[in-house]
Motif scaffolding. Structure first.
Motif, PDB file in Angstrom:
ATOM      1  N   SER A 172       0.822  -1.205   0.000  1.00  0.00           N
ATOM      2  CA  SER A 172       0.000   0.000   0.000  1.00  0.00           C
ATOM      3  C   SER A 172       0.861   1.261   0.000  1.00  0.00           C
ATOM      4  N   SER A 173       1.841   1.307   0.905  1.00  0.00           N
ATOM      5  CA  SER A 173       2.712   2.489   0.910  1.00  0.00           C
ATOM      6  C   SER A 173       3.967   2.247   0.071  1.00  0.00           C
ATOM      7  N   GLU A 181      -2.995  -3.574  -0.331  1.00  0.00           N
ATOM      8  CA  GLU A 181      -3.791  -2.346  -0.355  1.00  0.00           C
ATOM      9  C   GLU A 181      -5.118  -2.485   0.418  1.00  0.00           C
ATOM     10  N   GLU A 182      -5.836  -3.559   0.111  1.00  0.00           N
ATOM     11  CA  GLU A 182      -7.180  -3.710   0.674  1.00  0.00           C
ATOM     12  C   GLU A 182      -7.150  -3.815   2.200  1.00  0.00           C
ATOM     13  N   SER A 197      -6.139  -0.617   3.964  1.00  0.00           N
ATOM     14  CA  SER A 197      -7.181   0.399   4.115  1.00  0.00           C
ATOM     15  C   SER A 197      -8.195  -0.012   5.194  1.00  0.00           C
ATOM     16  N   ARG A 198      -8.392  -1.316   5.357  1.00  0.00           N
ATOM     17  CA  ARG A 198      -9.265  -1.766   6.465  1.00  0.00           C
ATOM     18  C   ARG A 198      -8.630  -1.433   7.821  1.00  0.00           C
ATOM     19  N   ASP A 202      -6.451   0.911   8.371  1.00  0.00           N
ATOM     20  CA  ASP A 202      -6.482   2.356   8.491  1.00  0.00           C
ATOM     21  C   ASP A 202      -7.844   2.826   9.006  1.00  0.00           C
ATOM     22  N   ASP A 203      -8.912   2.279   8.445  1.00  0.00           N
ATOM     23  CA  ASP A 203     -10.267   2.640   8.899  1.00  0.00           C
ATOM     24  C   ASP A 203     -10.456   2.324  10.372  1.00  0.00           C
ATOM     25  N   GLN A 238      -8.562   4.811  12.482  1.00  0.00           N
ATOM     26  CA  GLN A 238      -9.240   6.114  12.474  1.00  0.00           C
ATOM     27  C   GLN A 238     -10.441   6.087  13.414  1.00  0.00           C
TER      28      GLN A 238
END
Lengths: 195, 164
Positions: free
Chosen positions: A7-8, B10-11, B14-15, B17-18, B21
């Motif tokens: 991702s990064s 990536e997927e 982002s999970r 990261d959510d 947050q």
């Protein structure tokens, strides 16, 4: 254990400097820190006693650049060399990708070198690693001192497998980057084999 | 290499990261971040600008490793929660699913009780995500996905260039 983040787009690898007390592990990191561009390095963290003996570890993050669009980062760690910090030493080896063994070239430290190398093997074994299969580089440090053993005989004694080895004077720099480059290269080649 | 490398897609990123947050908002924390047990920062949320997150990640992992060492000496498997109280800021560190470390830094706008409660919830979600990551990377490894790997193509020249 390297950490590959798609991702990064980063690859993080861990390199551990091992060796007997006062062989110059911390000095190696300090030299790397001193000679690296500010934008390529993070803080050099030293968890040391009041007399500047490493208590737990030194840590230096280095960002070397890009390979195929991935940022390549190396995290350099040292272990505390003194014999009685065995328990802490073991912990630092967790997740290691490459090892540098810093040997003290002074004749009177040969026994300590052998003992530390044995300790390295055992501690790696306990974490499920085999020194013979890890990226591994040896540095014969303190070559500037008068009472040093010849490299040939040190190599016979400490490096029977004849892995890449370098003469070093960590205080002033010779051999420091050669050692680091070599182990880093081995780590990346290993990564290439697996992914 | 031990074969237990952590690979983040990536997927899942982002999970994660959510999730961070959400935890950041729900706990009213200053910073929330996730580190692997070897000291690599995985993700963070909140006011990270003034914090040296790389150093923090490595020291947190050292802290967990040292505490784990103490635990084993006492016959415990692991101490899963560490809490440090400061004059202004506090830090709550918890070990999740034996492999990642969740760190919450908070001040008086929040409370230990709230942090503990929310961390517990977030932990369950994160464990699930990391299980998915493991499954996924095992699958990717068994399927011959070498064409996509950016590493298969690494040349000696690429490596040498890093050190120019």
């Amino acid at each position: 254990m390297s950490f590959i983040n798609y991702s990064s787009r980063e690859i993080n690898c861990k390199i551990v400097y091992y060796g007997p007390g006062l062989c110059g592990k911390t000095t190696n990191l300090q030299y790397v820190y001193k000679k690296t561009n500010p934008d390529q390095k993070g803080k050099l963290i030293s968890l040391a006693t009041e007399t500047e003996r490493t208590l737990f570890f030194d840590f230096l993050p280095l960002a070397l650049g890009d390979i195929k669009g991935f940022k390549v980062r190396f995290h350099l760690y040292t272990v505390p060399g003194q014999v009685f910090y065995a328990a802490s030493r073991k912990l630092i080896l967790k997740g290691v990708d490459g090892v540098v063994f810093v040997a003290d070239s002074q004749i009177e430290r040969m026994e300590a070198n052998i003992e530390s190398l044995e300790d390295l093997r055992i501690n790696l074994g306990e974490q499920g690693y085999d020194l013979d299969k890890l990226p591994y580089t040896v540095q014969y440090n303190k070559r500037d001192l008068p009472n040093v053993a010849p490299v040939d005989s040190m190599n016979k004694l400490l490096n029977p497998r004849n892995v890449p080895h370098f003469e070093g004077i960590a205080v002033t720099g010779p051999g420091v980057f050669e050692t680091l480059k070599n182990v880093a290269k081995q780590v990346l080649i290993e990564l290439k084999k697996h992914y | 290499m031990s074969g237990s490398d952590l690979i983040m897609y990536e997927e899942e990123f982002s999970r994660i990261d959510d999730e961070l947050q959400r935890l950041y908002v729900q706990t009213n924390a200053k910073v929330v971040f996730l580190v692997d047990k070897n000291g690599q920062l995985i993700a963070s949320a909140g006011e990270t600008r003034d914090i040296d997150t790389t150093s923090l990640a490595s020291l947190t992992a050292g802290n967990i490793a040292a505490t784990g060492g103490i635990a084993r000496l006492l016959g415990e498997k692991e101490f899963t929660i560490l809490f440090h109280e400061g004059e202004k800021d506090n830090i709550h560190i918890s070990l999740i699913g034996q492999r990642v470390i969740l760190v919450v830094i908070f001040d008086k706008r929040s409370s230990l009780g709230l942090v503990r409660l929310r961390v517990k919830k977030a932990s369950e979600a994160l464990v699930k995500i990391f299980n998915d990551i493991t499954t996924k990377s095992e699958k990717e490894k068994s399927v011959d996905s070498f064409d996509e790997s950016p590493f298969a193509e690494i040349s000696d020249e690429d490596i040498d260039n890093l050190f120019r």
